[in-house]
Scaffold this active site. Structure first.
Site, mmCIF file in Angstrom:
data_model
loop_
_atom_site.group_PDB
_atom_site.id
_atom_site.type_symbol
_atom_site.label_atom_id
_atom_site.label_comp_id
_atom_site.label_asym_id
_atom_site.label_seq_id
_atom_site.Cartn_x
_atom_site.Cartn_y
_atom_site.Cartn_z
ATOM 1 N N CYS A 142 7.849 6.132 -2.251
ATOM 2 C CA CYS A 142 9.155 6.711 -1.885
ATOM 3 C C CYS A 142 10.331 5.995 -2.558
ATOM 4 O O CYS A 142 11.280 6.640 -3.023
ATOM 5 C CB CYS A 142 9.310 6.708 -0.366
ATOM 6 S SG CYS A 142 8.752 5.197 0.424
ATOM 7 N N HIS A 255 15.999 5.748 2.709
ATOM 8 C CA HIS A 255 16.016 4.454 2.017
ATOM 9 C C HIS A 255 17.295 4.354 1.182
ATOM 10 O O HIS A 255 17.758 5.350 0.613
ATOM 11 C CB HIS A 255 14.836 4.338 1.054
ATOM 12 C CG HIS A 255 13.497 4.200 1.711
ATOM 13 N ND1 HIS A 255 13.304 4.032 3.057
ATOM 14 C CD2 HIS A 255 12.245 4.194 1.156
ATOM 15 C CE1 HIS A 255 12.004 3.927 3.304
ATOM 16 N NE2 HIS A 255 11.351 4.029 2.186
#
Ligand SMILES: NC(=O)c1ccc[n+]([C@@H]2O[C@H](COP(=O)([O-])OP(=O)(O)OC[C@H]3O[C@@H](n4cnc5c(N)ncnc54)[C@H](OP(=O)(O)O)[C@@H]3O)[C@@H](O)[C@H]2O)c1
Length: 346
Positions: A142, A255
């Site tokens: 990710c 994130h």
């Protein structure tokens, strides 16, 4: 082994790990993109067999409840696309059965990412790599996905020499139980109750943990190593040097990354801004005079990679600094995988 099946226009899609954080998002993304499936099969462990999950529908599949089936090697009969999010061990166990059934496995785990016969694909960066798969396509880590989306339009102006990245990774990157741990610890902390530490190495509530995945021989972590090697593979350039520090922060979802990039030639802030504005999948959110920059708290559930705090890095001859945020369960996992599936459609 060559994969030589023709992908039907309305594929049968299996979601392996349908009850998990990424699995649930797969269902949402299939609906949001109206993926032209003829059937969607929800698979998970024996623990979840029989459980009903709401599905909003997509393609030829009407909205309604899906009944979770226990995943076995028989689960992939007639499946065309198997979206996997159950962890690396299970992907490895199931690979042969999936590929033998004729399905293409799009795998979210780290099991096959660096295998020479497995393309590692971010559709905005290297869509052409899907053409040489032999039954398995890997979804990158990710943190890597959102970084390479931001690097690609800059690389197209001048090749990249070196990237220094520090990540601020949401708790949900550790799956549904990790999200629960952040909630639970936060409540217990405020109530001055004893905190349970089960998923992370340390307390995550009101803390930052510079440790994601296992430590390697050189004292970097495996998460950091993934950013180094996956970036080179996706960008198709072994010469890009990457230094990464990956940190878990008490954020539920999305994130963030602080990234410094050094180029082989001049890339001005203005040129970078223009390139970002023209690039599919990037939203520039960058106006310091109005305190506008991307933040995880704003961006859960979004599809794009958001970039802000774009500025010159004067410590090198040709350098830029920036701040990148993306929803890692969507662009970092489920959305990227479904976008790969879209590339396979006839
Ligand atoms: N979370 C993220 O942001 C993220 C981002 C990128 C990649 N990934 C990767 O995606 C994968 C899943 O992550 P997650 O966050 O969704 O984890 P999760 O929330 O813990 O979900 C795990 C899923 O795997 C299923 N599963 C576990 N054991 C199984 C078995 N023996 N057979 C079949 N299914 C089994 C679980 O089913 P039960 O409910 O029945 O146990 C559940 O559906 C991991 O490889 C992770 O590294 C996650």
């Amino acid at each position: 082994m060559a994969w030589n099946k023709v992908m039907p226009a309305n594929p049968v899609v299996a979601i392996a790990g349908a009850t998990g954080a990424v699995g649930q998002e797969f269902m949402q993304v299939l609906h949001d993109l109206d993926f032209p499936a003829s059937e969607v099969r929800a698979l998970a462990s024996a623990r979840s067999a029989g459980k009903k999950i709401e599905f909003a529908g997509c393609g030829q599949v009407p909205a309604g409840e899906l009944t979770v089936q226990e995943m076995t090697s028989e689960s992939f009969k007639d499946v065309d696309i198997a979206l996997f999010s159950c962890g690396a061990g299970i992907s490895k166990e199931m690979r042969e059965a999936v590929v033998a059934s004729g399905a293409v496995m799009i795998d979210n785990s780290s099991a096959f990412r660096m295998d020479a016969d497995v393309p590692l694909v971010v559709p905005e960066v290297n869509p052409g790599d899907v053409s040489w798969h032999s039954g398995v396509i890997a979804n990158p880590n990710c943190s890597t996905i959102q970084m390479v989306v931001a690097l690609k339009p800059l690389y197209d102006i001048a090749p990249i020499k070196r990237v220094v990245v520090s990540t601020y990774q949401a708790a949900s990157g550790g799956g549904a139980p990790a999200m629960e741990e952040l909630y639970g610890q936060t409540k217990d902390f405020l109530n001055e109750d004893e905190l349970k530490v089960e998923v992370f190495q340390h307390r995550i509530a009101f803390n930052c943990i510079p440790h994601i995945d296992v430590f390697l021989e050189d004292d970097s972590t495996k998460e950091e190593w993934k950013m180094v090697v996956e970036t080179k593979k996706i960008m198709g350039d072994e010469n890009i040097a990457v230094a990464a520090t990956c940190v878990r922060v008490p954020v539920l979802r999305c994130h963030a990354e602080s990234v410094n990039v050094e180029f082989t030639g001049e890339v001005s802030v203005e040129a970078a801004r223009k390139a970002f504005e023209a690039f599919e999948g990037i939203t520039l959110m960058d106006d310091c005079s109005s305190n506008i920059y991307p933040m995880p708290g704003l961006l859960a559930g979004t599809n794009d990679t958001y970039i802000g705090r774009l500025r010159k890095d004067s410590t090198v001859e040709h350098g830029l600094a920036m701040w990148i945020v993306a929803d890692q369960i969507r662009k970092g996992a489920a959305l990227n995988a479904v976008q790969i599936a879209q590339l396979l459609l006839p």
